[in-house]
Motif scaffolding. Structure first.
Motif, PDB file in Angstrom:
ATOM      1  N   ARG A 148     -34.611 -11.482  90.729  1.00 42.22           N
ATOM      2  CA  ARG A 148     -34.323  -9.864  90.760  1.00 42.22           C
ATOM      3  C   ARG A 148     -35.320  -9.267  88.697  1.00 42.22           C
ATOM      4  O   ARG A 148     -36.053  -8.534  89.059  1.00 42.22           O
ATOM      5  CB  ARG A 148     -32.507  -9.480  90.547  1.00 42.22           C
ATOM      6  CG  ARG A 148     -31.743  -8.967  90.978  1.00 42.22           C
ATOM      7  CD  ARG A 148     -30.769  -7.795  90.571  1.00 42.22           C
ATOM      8  NE  ARG A 148     -29.458  -8.287  89.504  1.00 42.22           N
ATOM      9  CZ  ARG A 148     -28.598  -9.355  89.815  1.00 42.22           C
ATOM     10  NH1 ARG A 148     -28.961 -10.309  90.877  1.00 42.22           N
ATOM     11  NH2 ARG A 148     -28.174 -10.220  88.783  1.00 42.22           N
ATOM     12  N   SER A 149     -34.824 -10.253  88.114  1.00 44.47           N
ATOM     13  CA  SER A 149     -36.449 -10.004  86.819  1.00 44.47           C
ATOM     14  C   SER A 149     -36.498 -10.467  87.165  1.00 44.47           C
ATOM     15  O   SER A 149     -38.402  -9.121  86.277  1.00 44.47           O
ATOM     16  CB  SER A 149     -35.530 -11.084  85.146  1.00 44.47           C
ATOM     17  OG  SER A 149     -35.361 -11.983  85.621  1.00 44.47           O
ATOM     18  N   GLN A 150     -37.467 -11.206  88.082  1.00 44.15           N
ATOM     19  CA  GLN A 150     -39.053 -11.047  88.476  1.00 44.15           C
ATOM     20  C   GLN A 150     -39.433  -9.741  89.268  1.00 44.15           C
ATOM     21  O   GLN A 150     -40.210  -9.075  88.460  1.00 44.15           O
ATOM     22  CB  GLN A 150     -39.344 -12.535  88.943  1.00 44.15           C
ATOM     23  CG  GLN A 150     -39.440 -13.018  88.477  1.00 44.15           C
ATOM     24  CD  GLN A 150     -39.517 -14.978  89.603  1.00 44.15           C
ATOM     25  OE1 GLN A 150     -39.044 -14.479  90.464  1.00 44.15           O
ATOM     26  NE2 GLN A 150     -40.453 -16.048  89.020  1.00 44.15           N
ATOM     27  N   LYS A 151     -38.617  -9.064  89.828  1.00 43.19           N
ATOM     28  CA  LYS A 151     -39.157  -7.887  91.083  1.00 43.19           C
ATOM     29  C   LYS A 151     -39.203  -7.113  89.626  1.00 43.19           C
ATOM     30  O   LYS A 151     -40.229  -6.221  89.674  1.00 43.19           O
ATOM     31  CB  LYS A 151     -37.334  -7.912  91.683  1.00 43.19           C
ATOM     32  CG  LYS A 151     -38.418  -7.803  92.870  1.00 43.19           C
ATOM     33  CD  LYS A 151     -37.427  -7.556  93.790  1.00 43.19           C
ATOM     34  CE  LYS A 151     -37.547  -7.137  95.173  1.00 43.19           C
ATOM     35  NZ  LYS A 151     -36.243  -6.601  96.577  1.00 43.19           N
ATOM     36  N   ALA A 152     -38.639  -6.889  89.299  1.00 45.42           N
ATOM     37  CA  ALA A 152     -37.895  -5.549  87.417  1.00 45.42           C
ATOM     38  C   ALA A 152     -39.674  -5.706  87.072  1.00 45.42           C
ATOM     39  O   ALA A 152     -40.029  -4.698  86.939  1.00 45.42           O
ATOM     40  CB  ALA A 152     -36.984  -5.647  87.370  1.00 45.42           C
ATOM     41  N   GLN A 153     -40.019  -7.585  86.583  1.00 45.01           N
ATOM     42  CA  GLN A 153     -40.565  -7.316  85.880  1.00 45.01           C
ATOM     43  C   GLN A 153     -42.317  -7.174  86.617  1.00 45.01           C
ATOM     44  O   GLN A 153     -43.029  -6.609  86.166  1.00 45.01           O
ATOM     45  CB  GLN A 153     -41.187  -9.149  85.164  1.00 45.01           C
ATOM     46  CG  GLN A 153     -41.554  -8.579  84.208  1.00 45.01           C
ATOM     47  CD  GLN A 153     -41.669 -10.324  83.985  1.00 45.01           C
ATOM     48  OE1 GLN A 153     -41.644 -11.075  85.149  1.00 45.01           O
ATOM     49  NE2 GLN A 153     -42.288 -10.405  82.947  1.00 45.01           N
ATOM     50  N   LYS A 154     -42.683  -7.658  87.502  1.00 50.86           N
ATOM     51  CA  LYS A 154     -43.216  -7.142  88.674  1.00 50.86           C
ATOM     52  C   LYS A 154     -43.528  -5.347  89.194  1.00 50.86           C
ATOM     53  O   LYS A 154     -44.877  -5.397  88.855  1.00 50.86           O
ATOM     54  CB  LYS A 154     -43.352  -7.665  90.484  1.00 50.86           C
ATOM     55  CG  LYS A 154     -44.512  -8.094  91.177  1.00 50.86           C
ATOM     56  CD  LYS A 154     -44.171  -8.228  92.044  1.00 50.86           C
ATOM     57  CE  LYS A 154     -45.315  -8.191  93.448  1.00 50.86           C
ATOM     58  NZ  LYS A 154     -45.253  -9.317  94.374  1.00 50.86           N
ATOM     59  N   LEU A 214     -30.293 -18.280  89.587  1.00 45.86           N
ATOM     60  CA  LEU A 214     -31.347 -17.758  90.489  1.00 45.86           C
ATOM     61  C   LEU A 214     -31.969 -16.002  90.785  1.00 45.86           C
ATOM     62  O   LEU A 214     -32.432 -16.009  90.830  1.00 45.86           O
ATOM     63  CB  LEU A 214     -31.651 -18.493  91.687  1.00 45.86           C
ATOM     64  CG  LEU A 214     -32.343 -20.214  91.374  1.00 45.86           C
ATOM     65  CD1 LEU A 214     -31.543 -20.819  92.702  1.00 45.86           C
ATOM     66  CD2 LEU A 214     -33.308 -20.005  92.128  1.00 45.86           C
ATOM     67  N   SER A 215     -30.266 -16.063  91.173  1.00 44.89           N
ATOM     68  CA  SER A 215     -30.679 -14.777  92.071  1.00 44.89           C
ATOM     69  C   SER A 215     -31.070 -13.361  90.651  1.00 44.89           C
ATOM     70  O   SER A 215     -31.288 -12.856  91.253  1.00 44.89           O
ATOM     71  CB  SER A 215     -29.780 -13.987  92.359  1.00 44.89           C
ATOM     72  OG  SER A 215     -28.423 -14.229  91.431  1.00 44.89           O
ATOM     73  N   SER A 216     -30.922 -13.796  89.691  1.00 43.60           N
ATOM     74  CA  SER A 216     -31.066 -12.903  88.567  1.00 43.60           C
ATOM     75  C   SER A 216     -32.336 -13.300  88.071  1.00 43.60           C
ATOM     76  O   SER A 216     -32.665 -12.396  87.974  1.00 43.60           O
ATOM     77  CB  SER A 216     -29.674 -13.182  87.228  1.00 43.60           C
ATOM     78  OG  SER A 216     -30.289 -14.118  86.255  1.00 43.60           O
TER      79      SER A 216
END
Lengths: 110, 239
Positions: B89-95, B84-86
């Motif tokens: 994180r990857s969603q944030k980075a993608q955004k 979940l946390s990864s």
């Protein structure tokens, strides 16, 4: 004829009311049933031999049930409940088989 | 068990109801009732006939199974939390990457853009406006905070865009620009308008060359012209 009606009523009542066995009765009911079955099979044999007697049946039925239940109770008190139950079931089973064999011989002559 | 009786009693009619027959019927009915109840009860309770030792063993095995499954639950919960946390994180980075890509796309002129801004229409009857003047105008607009600039709706002005005089015409980034010149600018509309009307500013310098300039503030300007994006042949990112 009347006993058959009683049988039907008993089955239907058991199916309709679906009561749960009270915890106090739970160890005794199976043994009592086997003892009562013994009495019923003996009665069937007597019926076949045309010497069935209501009074004898009633007395043997009730005494069988009471004695079987009492033996299980006694076994529980002595700490040999399961062994004694097994013993009672074995003895009653033997009697049921013997009576069934007598009925069989009378009906099939074999 | 009924004991055999030796006396021969007269056989009763089966249809004559006597008390003893009723008692027999009641007993058999009770037996049937008890059997039915017990059978149904056995269906629901599987452990009533199990002995104590067996029950202890059963309990032990259930305990160990329970422990094992609890461990599995812990492991899987950890794994799930990590995933979940990864994922977050990857969603944030993608955004962030998407946002950055949008910014860069607007800067590079590879996507259309819309927003408030001004429209500058330059009438040039004497054909005195050359590429340098247009370039000056673009520079002034950039100075005033222009974010997206397009000329005549066909030439998007980006960092690589060049301005060229070509046989009575002007070429902007290779595209031919016809008179009158219509410069669309996205940015702070009032700031841009003031900047171009400033004495000695864009409007003044163009009108000094004999052109007439109309500046219109607009709430929404949509620029669909795109620049030709070439991937760099020699330059490489250093990071």
């Amino acid at each position: 004829m009347i006993p058959v009606i009683g049988l039907a009523i008993g089955v239907i009542a058991g199916l309709v009311f679906q009561p749960t066995v009270p915890t106090d009765l739970q160890p005794y009911l199976p043994i009592a049933i086997v003892a009562a079955l013994d009495a019923v099979v003996g009665a069937l044999r007597a019926l076949g031999e045309r010497r069935f007697d209501d009074r004898v049946f009633v007395v043997s039925f009730i005494s069988n049930v009471v004695i079987a239940a009492f033996m299980v109770y006694l076994g529980d008190q002595l700490g040999v409940g399961s062994q004694l139950s097994t013993g009672v079931v074995v003895v009653l089973g033997i009697r049921i088989f013997a009576n069934a064999a007598a009925i069989r011989r009378r009906i099939f002559h074999a | 068990m009924p004991e055999p009786r030796t006396d021969d009693r007269p056989k009763r009619s089966p249809f004559k109801v006597s008390v003893s027959q009723l008692v027999v019927a009641a007993l058999i009915g009770g037996l049937a009732f008890a059997i039915t109840v017990q059978v149904r009860d056995d269906d629901t309770d599987d452990y009533s006939g199990v002995r104590g030792d067996d029950l202890v063993e059963l309990l032990k095995s259930l305990d160990s199974a329970n422990e094992r499954l609890n461990g599995q639950i812990d492991d899987l919960t950890d794994t799930r939390n990590g995933l979940l946390s990864s994922t977050q994180r990857s969603q944030k980075a993608q955004k962030q990457a998407k946002q950055r890509a949008e910014q860069l796309a607007i800067l590079a002129g590879s996507v259309g853009a819309s927003g408030p801004g001004i429209e500058v229409v330059v009438q040039d009857p004497n054909q005195q406006i050359d590429a340098a003047a247009i370039l000056d105008a673009v520079e002034e607009l950039r100075d005033a905070g222009a974010e997206v600039i397009a000329i005549n709706g066909v030439a998007r002005v980006v960092a690589q865009t060049y301005f060229l005089d070509d046989a009575d015409q002007i070429r902007v980034g290779g595209r031919e620009i016809k008179r009158p010149y219509r410069i669309e600018v996205i940015g702070d509309a009032s700031g841009l308008a003031e900047a171009v009307r400033f004495p000695g500013g864009l409007v003044d310098s163009l009108e000094n060359r004999g052109a007439s300039v109309i500046v219109t503030k607009k709430d929404k300007i949509t620029i669909t012209a795109l620049a030709d994006v070439k991937s760099p042949e020699y330059a490489r990112p250093t990071s």
